[in-house]
Design a protein around this motif. Structure first.
Motif, PDB file in Angstrom:
ATOM      1  N   THR A 139       0.874  -1.166   0.000  1.00 28.80           N
ATOM      2  CA  THR A 139       0.000   0.000   0.000  1.00 28.80           C
ATOM      3  C   THR A 139       0.914   1.219   0.000  1.00 28.80           C
ATOM      4  OG1 THR A 139      -0.085   0.264   2.392  1.00 28.80           O
ATOM      5  CG2 THR A 139      -1.614  -1.333   1.426  1.00 28.80           C
ATOM      6  N   VAL A 144      -0.504  -5.053   2.256  1.00 29.18           N
ATOM      7  CA  VAL A 144      -1.922  -5.365   2.443  1.00 29.18           C
ATOM      8  C   VAL A 144      -2.120  -6.392   3.548  1.00 29.18           C
ATOM      9  CG1 VAL A 144      -3.979  -6.359   1.366  1.00 29.18           C
ATOM     10  CG2 VAL A 144      -2.548  -4.751   0.082  1.00 29.18           C
ATOM     11  N   TYR A 354      -3.677   0.347  -3.195  1.00 26.38           N
ATOM     12  CA  TYR A 354      -3.552   1.789  -2.989  1.00 26.38           C
ATOM     13  C   TYR A 354      -4.674   2.327  -2.103  1.00 26.38           C
ATOM     14  CZ  TYR A 354      -2.837   6.747  -4.147  1.00 26.38           C
ATOM     15  OH  TYR A 354      -2.598   8.100  -4.087  1.00 26.38           O
ATOM     16  N   THR A 357      -4.393   2.290   1.687  1.00 26.31           N
ATOM     17  CA  THR A 357      -3.476   3.212   2.354  1.00 26.31           C
ATOM     18  C   THR A 357      -4.250   4.013   3.404  1.00 26.31           C
ATOM     19  OG1 THR A 357      -2.162   3.403   0.328  1.00 26.31           O
ATOM     20  CG2 THR A 357      -1.852   5.116   2.010  1.00 26.31           C
TER      21      THR A 357
END
Length: 450
Positions: A139, A144, A354, A357
């Motif tokens: 991330t 993850v 992503y 995050t």
């Protein structure tokens, strides 16, 4: 929007190798407006070849969740160069749009929905890719696998027949009994069903009876505490229907459901959603059993009404009925899936990583008053009690409605369970007659399926 913060403890080492004093990094949720002006975080995983991806979403673009995902998609494009094309299709798209598209070449790369629907409609049809490799992607602030608790990334509910995850969660929903702390100060969560009935008093429970699964929650919550996670779905899939009668827990749950029905507000079965929920917000009822979206929906209603009325939200879980042995809590995960025919799976998987995050995912509690799987994100004050219950290690996680609503692509619940449950709540069926009807109606349903 309330400003909530948590402290993340970081231990640093001195140059000589000894431990330094603990340093606190304070992370606060931004306001809803400020979230959309925060700098985009860097992407930990960038696609090597894919330069675009198509995403079909269960949200609409004007919903808080949709706005957060749109912002994340724009950030992903800025940080990776990958163009993200989003279609905002709403809740019903999985069966109306995606399932029919599986036999064509016009499918999205990325999609989302709750686990029950993904598994029943898409994964079971072979329409998803295994996503075990996503767990190892970076991330913007970790990996993850490390930012998702095992209860969410390793649950049986998220795995296909080969034991691999077919989806990766990003939003968590629970349910609870909601009340206004100002109206019931110092409430002590009931420890027994008798305590619950005493707490209710006379006609104090709100229910939008035209929503089948809202009405079914009473029985399913109680029955699962007797028969354990998966018990309702197993009974629903028994072609003889006899499982409904072989376990006495189902009859006991029906008896308690009838007991709750005696406390429902007048008109619960005559309104159209969200009329009764709004009556609760207006103070016409004291208690409402609802998903974690309840505070958001009722707050929006009161805001539109004007007048400055507000609710100090508190919640508690169903108590354990006498003789029940399974301390369960229902949890539903909204998750990303990648289609089997995806033309840009690399980009789709990178986007999943992503969005997890912390600074991006923070938009869900900050903007949408929603819970996330990450434990290092602040919790909206409305949902503090529910979040604590979801993370209580003594409680067993089970799907909403114990997965019963996913049986036979949802047809079993619509044709068999909801009508019988409705008649139980209305007093048209005694608890014994309710169980008898489930036996015969289940057998007839499966016979008709061939």
């Amino acid at each position: 929007m309330r400003r909530t913060s948590i402290a993340v403890l970081a231990l640093a080492l001195t140059a000589c190798g000894g431990p330094a004093a603990p340093a606190e990094e304070e992370f606060s949720l931004p306001t809803a407006a400020a979230y959309f002006t925060t700098p985009c975080p860097e992407a930990g995983t960038k696609p090597a070849t894919d330069k675009e991806l198509t995403y079909w979403s269960m949200w609409t673009k004007d919903e808080p969740q949709g706005k957060v995902l749109r912002y994340a998609a724009d950030c992903f494009t800025k940080k990776t160069g990958v163009k993200v094309t989003v279609q905002w299709l709403g809740r019903a798209y999985l069966r109306q749009n995606l399932l029919p598209a599986l036999n064509t070449d016009t499918v999205p790369d990325l999609f989302d929905q709750d686990l029950t629907n993904i598994k029943a409609a898409i994964a079971s049809a072979g329409g998803t890719r295994p996503l075990d490799d996503v767990l190892n992607l970076k991330t913007g602030d970790g990996v993850v696998r490390d930012v998702l608790p095992a209860a969410y990334r390793d649950s049986a509910a998220i795995k296909d027949e080969s034991g691999k995850p077919f989806a990766v969660p990003y939003l968590v929903m629970g349910n609870a009994w909601w009340y206004d702390k100002k109206k019931v100060p110092g409430l002590k969560p009931p420890a027994t069903m008798k305590d619950l009935y005493t707490l209710f008093g006379d006609r104090s429970v709100a229910l939008d009876g035209d929503i089948g699964y809202y009405a079914a929650w009473f029985f399913d919550q109680l029955a699962t505490r007797y028969v354990g996670p998966g018990g309702l779905a197993r009974a629903a899939q028994d072609p003889t229907g006899r499982l409904w009668k072989s376990d006495p827990g189902f009859l006991k749950a029906a008896e308690h459901t009838a007991g709750i029905a005696a406390h429902l507000v007048d008109g619960w079965d005559a309104g159209k959603f969200p009329q009764i929920q709004q009556r609760w917000a207006d103070g016409d009822a004291t208690y409402l059993f609802m998903g974690s979206w309840g505070p958001t929906e009722t707050r929006e209603y009161l805001t539109k009404q004007g007048g400055g009325q507000n609710i100090d939200y508190g919640s508690f879980q169903f108590p354990m009925p006498d003789g029940a042995t399974h301390d369960v809590i229902e949890v539903q995960q909204v998750a990303f899936g990648v289609t089997a025919k995806a033309r840009h799976p690399e980009a789709a998987k990178a986007f999943i990583a992503y969005f997890l995050t912390r600074d991006l995912l923070a938009g869900l509690p900050a903007v949408a008053d929603s819970l996330t799987p990450r434990t290092d994100l602040p919790v909206p004050s409305d949902l503090t009690d529910l979040k604590a219950a979801l993370e209580n290690p003594a409680k067993k996680h089970t799907l909403f409605m114990d997965g019963l609503d996913g049986v036979a692509d949802g047809k079993f619940a619509e044709q068999v369970f909801f009508p019988a449950d409705n008649d139980l709540l209305k007093g048209r069926l005694t608890p014994v007659a309710f169980v008898d009807r489930l036996v015969t109606a289940t057998a007839a349903f499966w016979k008709a399926q061939g």
